[in-house]
Enzyme design. Sequence first.
Site, PDB file in Angstrom:
ATOM      1  N   ASP A   1      73.986 -66.769  46.394  1.00  0.00           N
ATOM      2  CA  ASP A   1      74.868 -67.681  45.671  1.00  0.00           C
ATOM      3  C   ASP A   1      74.441 -67.663  44.201  1.00  0.00           C
ATOM      4  O   ASP A   1      73.297 -67.353  43.863  1.00  0.00           O
ATOM      5  CB  ASP A   1      74.808 -69.097  46.266  1.00  0.00           C
ATOM      6  CG  ASP A   1      76.016 -69.931  45.838  1.00  0.00           C
ATOM      7  OD1 ASP A   1      76.869 -69.427  45.075  1.00  0.00           O
ATOM      8  OD2 ASP A   1      76.113 -71.099  46.246  1.00  0.00           O
TER       9      ASP A   1
ATOM     10  N   ASP B   1      78.700 -70.038  55.649  1.00  0.00           N
ATOM     11  CA  ASP B   1      77.263 -70.301  55.552  1.00  0.00           C
ATOM     12  C   ASP B   1      77.108 -71.810  55.562  1.00  0.00           C
ATOM     13  O   ASP B   1      78.014 -72.525  55.125  1.00  0.00           O
ATOM     14  CB  ASP B   1      76.678 -69.760  54.241  1.00  0.00           C
ATOM     15  CG  ASP B   1      76.946 -70.704  53.092  1.00  0.00           C
ATOM     16  OD1 ASP B   1      78.098 -70.736  52.616  1.00  0.00           O
ATOM     17  OD2 ASP B   1      76.040 -71.452  52.679  1.00  0.00           O
TER      18      ASP B   1
HETATM   19  N1  GUN Z   1      78.245 -73.540  47.898  1.00  0.00           N
HETATM   20  C1  GUN Z   1      79.058 -74.469  48.456  1.00  0.00           C
HETATM   21  N2  GUN Z   1      80.135 -74.686  47.666  1.00  0.00           N
HETATM   22  C2  GUN Z   1      79.996 -73.891  46.585  1.00  0.00           C
HETATM   23  C3  GUN Z   1      80.798 -73.677  45.409  1.00  0.00           C
HETATM   24  O1  GUN Z   1      81.853 -74.280  45.201  1.00  0.00           O
HETATM   25  N3  GUN Z   1      80.314 -72.765  44.506  1.00  0.00           N
HETATM   26  C4  GUN Z   1      79.143 -72.089  44.728  1.00  0.00           C
HETATM   27  N4  GUN Z   1      78.742 -71.209  43.814  1.00  0.00           N
HETATM   28  N5  GUN Z   1      78.387 -72.287  45.804  1.00  0.00           N
HETATM   29  C5  GUN Z   1      78.814 -73.174  46.726  1.00  0.00           C
END
Ligand code: GUN
Length: 389
Positions: free
Chosen positions: A90, A284
Amino acid sequence: MFKLLKTDDKTKARRGQLTTAHGVIQTPIFMPVGTQGTVKTLHPDDLVDLGSQIILGNTYHLNLRPGLDVIRAAQGLHKFSSWDMPILTDSGGFQVWSLAKLRKISEEGVAFANHLDGSKMMLSPESSMEIQATLGSDIAMLFDECPPYPCDEKYAADSLALTTRWAKRCKQWHEENRSSIVPWQLDNSLIANPTEVSRQLAFGIVQGSTYADLREQSAKELIEIGFDGYAVGGISVGEPEYEMIRAIDNAVPHLPQDKPRYAMGLGTPPQMLEMIARGVDMFDCVMPTRVARHGLAFTHDGPIHIKNKEFELDQRPLTETTHPSVARFSRSYIRHLWRAKEMLALRLLSFHNLHFYLQLMEQAREAIDNGNFTEFKDAFIARYTANSK
Ligand code: GUN
């Protein structure tokens, strides 16, 4: 890179196959979360044993600790953490919003004081992509702003416009710099099972909060820029479940059929089945491992709390279909471990919950293959919700 193998007749559920540099992923799939380069309490061999096809890492956490010098010395996160299968990272924006202090957002990026020692840092589209390239993940997420819930339409529109501008910068950085910065990403000799894909994939993230027209606009703008896959973000941020489902309904129909779709940060087992029925391929969530550390085990009759007195003499395994490594222990014994604060309790519950999630995905894939996904979904949810306490 993504092959659509089958689409369900009655729902929008899909069977697919996503090829990344470190291996092929069968979808729909759940991705265990390894924020700090480890799925809490589990050995990488456990994850293989559980059938995990891909795990998650996090830009915000890994950049902060151990930092990129340590990752570079190890030639990337795969080698550093001894995980030779796919990793998705992420981008860090979401964690800045949920963890860091004194956040200040600008066109350039987000300035913040980190949650460990309060020192000032900055994440931008370029630095997030650079960190993800250095980590050498198979799938990098673009750097986005995840608006809070509730969110007024003006804020959501402005935020979405910023996410689109950032998406363009992420894409540009990714195209121009990736291969020169991370030679090990292109080095097949470091990969146990190399595939024909030798580059990092990049996924866009659809934002737009609860507004249907903004979700559509976001999807269209990201598709115009062009990504390898598309996520739906800004969900599971405190909204009621019907809003979460509506956000998926507002976004997914605008996404291309031939690219993977990922619902970020979801969810409960019934929610994941509902999202699969709406055409989502990837999930996830910290839930299975986080609730395990609070004593909760998933079962086909809903979650149970292992500390409860009712399990004191219960000789049954957590579920009839749990993994053999867990099935050899009774609820009674795991309750005893929990009450005695033994670490094995956390490990067994984490192992079991991930097995439950991964088995659910395997069953969903099988049901789509066999043309009986609706029947499977309805039966699973009926039993799960009828007996949930
Ligand atoms: N993880 C859960 N929701 C999000 C989101 O909206 N953006 C990002 N980058 N990670 C997430």
